[in-house]
Design a protein around this motif. Structure first.
Motif, short mmCIF file in Angstrom:
data_model
loop_
_atom_site.label_atom_id
_atom_site.label_comp_id
_atom_site.label_asym_id
_atom_site.label_seq_id
_atom_site.Cartn_x
_atom_site.Cartn_y
_atom_site.Cartn_z
N PRO A 1 -25.45 -23.52 -29.22
CA PRO A 1 -26.58 -23.11 -28.38
C PRO A 1 -26.37 -21.69 -27.86
O PRO A 1 -25.23 -21.27 -27.65
CB PRO A 1 -26.54 -24.13 -27.23
CG PRO A 1 -25.83 -25.32 -27.78
CD PRO A 1 -24.80 -24.75 -28.73
N ALA A 2 -27.47 -20.98 -27.67
CA ALA A 2 -27.44 -19.63 -27.07
C ALA A 2 -26.53 -18.67 -27.81
O ALA A 2 -25.69 -17.99 -27.20
CB ALA A 2 -27.05 -19.73 -25.59
N MET A 3 -26.67 -18.60 -29.12
CA MET A 3 -25.89 -17.64 -29.90
C MET A 3 -26.34 -16.21 -29.60
O MET A 3 -27.51 -15.95 -29.31
CB MET A 3 -26.07 -17.91 -31.41
CG MET A 3 -25.28 -19.11 -31.90
SD MET A 3 -25.40 -19.32 -33.70
CE MET A 3 -26.96 -20.19 -33.81
N SER A 4 -25.39 -15.29 -29.73
CA SER A 4 -25.73 -13.86 -29.64
C SER A 4 -26.50 -13.47 -30.91
O SER A 4 -26.50 -14.21 -31.90
CB SER A 4 -24.46 -13.03 -29.52
OG SER A 4 -23.77 -13.03 -30.76
N LEU A 5 -27.09 -12.27 -30.87
CA LEU A 5 -27.78 -11.77 -32.06
C LEU A 5 -26.81 -11.70 -33.26
O LEU A 5 -27.16 -12.11 -34.37
CB LEU A 5 -28.37 -10.38 -31.75
CG LEU A 5 -29.11 -9.66 -32.87
CD1 LEU A 5 -30.20 -10.53 -33.49
CD2 LEU A 5 -29.72 -8.35 -32.35
N LEU A 6 -25.62 -11.23 -33.02
CA LEU A 6 -24.63 -11.14 -34.12
C LEU A 6 -24.29 -12.52 -34.68
O LEU A 6 -24.19 -12.70 -35.90
CB LEU A 6 -23.35 -10.44 -33.62
CG LEU A 6 -22.27 -10.28 -34.70
CD1 LEU A 6 -22.70 -9.27 -35.76
CD2 LEU A 6 -20.94 -9.85 -34.08
N GLU A 7 -24.13 -13.48 -33.81
CA GLU A 7 -23.81 -14.84 -34.28
C GLU A 7 -24.94 -15.41 -35.14
O GLU A 7 -24.70 -16.02 -36.19
CB GLU A 7 -23.57 -15.77 -33.08
CG GLU A 7 -22.28 -15.51 -32.34
CD GLU A 7 -22.11 -16.47 -31.17
OE1 GLU A 7 -22.45 -16.08 -30.03
OE2 GLU A 7 -21.67 -17.62 -31.39
N LYS A 8 -26.18 -15.19 -34.69
CA LYS A 8 -27.32 -15.67 -35.49
C LYS A 8 -27.35 -14.99 -36.85
O LYS A 8 -27.60 -15.63 -37.87
CB LYS A 8 -28.64 -15.35 -34.77
CG LYS A 8 -28.89 -16.14 -33.51
CD LYS A 8 -30.20 -15.66 -32.90
CE LYS A 8 -30.40 -16.18 -31.50
NZ LYS A 8 -31.61 -15.60 -30.87
N ILE A 9 -27.08 -13.69 -36.84
CA ILE A 9 -27.12 -12.92 -38.10
C ILE A 9 -26.10 -13.47 -39.10
O ILE A 9 -26.43 -13.69 -40.27
CB ILE A 9 -26.88 -11.42 -37.79
CG1 ILE A 9 -28.19 -10.80 -37.25
CG2 ILE A 9 -26.39 -10.66 -39.02
CD1 ILE A 9 -28.05 -9.36 -36.75
N VAL A 10 -24.89 -13.73 -38.66
CA VAL A 10 -23.87 -14.22 -39.59
C VAL A 10 -24.20 -15.65 -40.04
O VAL A 10 -24.06 -15.99 -41.23
CB VAL A 10 -22.46 -14.14 -38.96
CG1 VAL A 10 -21.41 -14.80 -39.84
CG2 VAL A 10 -22.08 -12.68 -38.70
N TYR A 11 -24.67 -16.45 -39.11
CA TYR A 11 -25.06 -17.83 -39.46
C TYR A 11 -26.13 -17.81 -40.56
O TYR A 11 -26.05 -18.54 -41.55
CB TYR A 11 -25.57 -18.56 -38.20
CG TYR A 11 -25.98 -19.98 -38.47
CD1 TYR A 11 -25.03 -21.00 -38.43
CD2 TYR A 11 -27.29 -20.31 -38.80
CE1 TYR A 11 -25.39 -22.31 -38.71
CE2 TYR A 11 -27.66 -21.61 -39.09
CZ TYR A 11 -26.70 -22.61 -39.04
OH TYR A 11 -27.06 -23.90 -39.33
N ILE A 12 -27.11 -16.95 -40.39
CA ILE A 12 -28.21 -16.87 -41.36
C ILE A 12 -27.77 -16.21 -42.67
O ILE A 12 -28.10 -16.68 -43.76
CB ILE A 12 -29.42 -16.12 -40.73
CG1 ILE A 12 -30.01 -16.97 -39.60
CG2 ILE A 12 -30.47 -15.78 -41.78
CD1 ILE A 12 -31.00 -16.24 -38.72
#
Ligand code: DGI
Ligand code: FE
Ligand code: FE
Length: 192
Positions: A118-129
């Motif tokens: 929950p509440a990932m940073s922009l960088l975390e979302k980018i790597v996840y995607i």
């Protein structure tokens, strides 16, 4: 991060990963950098986080479990039963200790890349995607759509990937890590 450091990280990764995983790693690094350019965050950080995200992937399960025990990394039940999930947390540990990363956001991006959180940073979302859409991926559903969507609406892409992942886990009878479910619930809740 200087070019020398990136060169060194790549050389170490080439030793730590098999060829296929190394190719995937480069795909995730470049895709992360492109998403960072698109969504306005640091592309060098994204590139390094992408490079390191699977750095623990090719360790055998005993080794991953050993590292967790030795360094007090907590394992939930799903991780104990499916130790491959541990490559994310162990990867975060190695990013810091072996690859000398002191940027917490990069380390978090490695740790959260498999289940999200929950509440990932922009960088975390980018790597996840990026892990899901990098050019070498071919089997997931909706890939063409997701590849476009990721460059237009990151949060919509994130939610779709979480949903597709949960569907896949249910259909294949795999155990759901509570963090995967919590991440989906959190982002689904934000759309309401
Ligand atoms: O390491 P990669 O193969 O590049 O990708 P990944 O780190 O996203 O992890 C791969 C697998 O992890 C993928 O098949 C989906 C699976 N996974 C994600 N969340 C869960 C999960 N597997 C289980 N059993 N439970 C989960 O909650
Ligand atoms: Fe992974
Ligand atoms: Fe990966």
């Amino acid at each position: 991060m200087k070019d020398m450091d990136i060169h060194k990280i790549k050389k170490q990764l080439m030793k730590a990963l098999d060829e296929k995983r190394y190719e995937h790693t480069l795909g995730v690094a470049y895709t992360s950098a492109a998403l960072a350019m698109c969504h306005g965050t640091d592309m060098h950080e994204a590139y390094i986080a992408g490079l390191l995200h699977d750095c623990a992937k090719c360790l055998d399960n005993e080794k991953k479990i050993h590292i967790c025990h030795k360094h007090g990394i907590n394992m939930n039940e799903a991780e104990q039963k499916n130790p491959y999930l541990l490559h994310a947390k162990v990867g975060g540990y190695l990013a810091e200790k072996k690859y000398h990363i002191n940027n917490e956001d990069i380390i978090n991006a490695v740790v959260s890349h498999t289940t999200g959180r929950p509440a990932m940073s922009l960088l975390e979302k980018i790597v996840y995607i990026a892990d899901y859409i990098e050019p070498g991926r071919e089997h997931a559903p909706n890939l063409a759509l997701l590849r476009t969507l990721a460059f237009h609406n990151l949060d919509e892409a994130l939610l779709q990937i979480l949903e597709d992942t949960l569907t896949y886990l249910h259909e294949s009878g795999k155990e759901i890590d509570p963090m995967t479910q919590q991440t989906y619930d959190y982002y689904k809740g934000l759309t309401k």
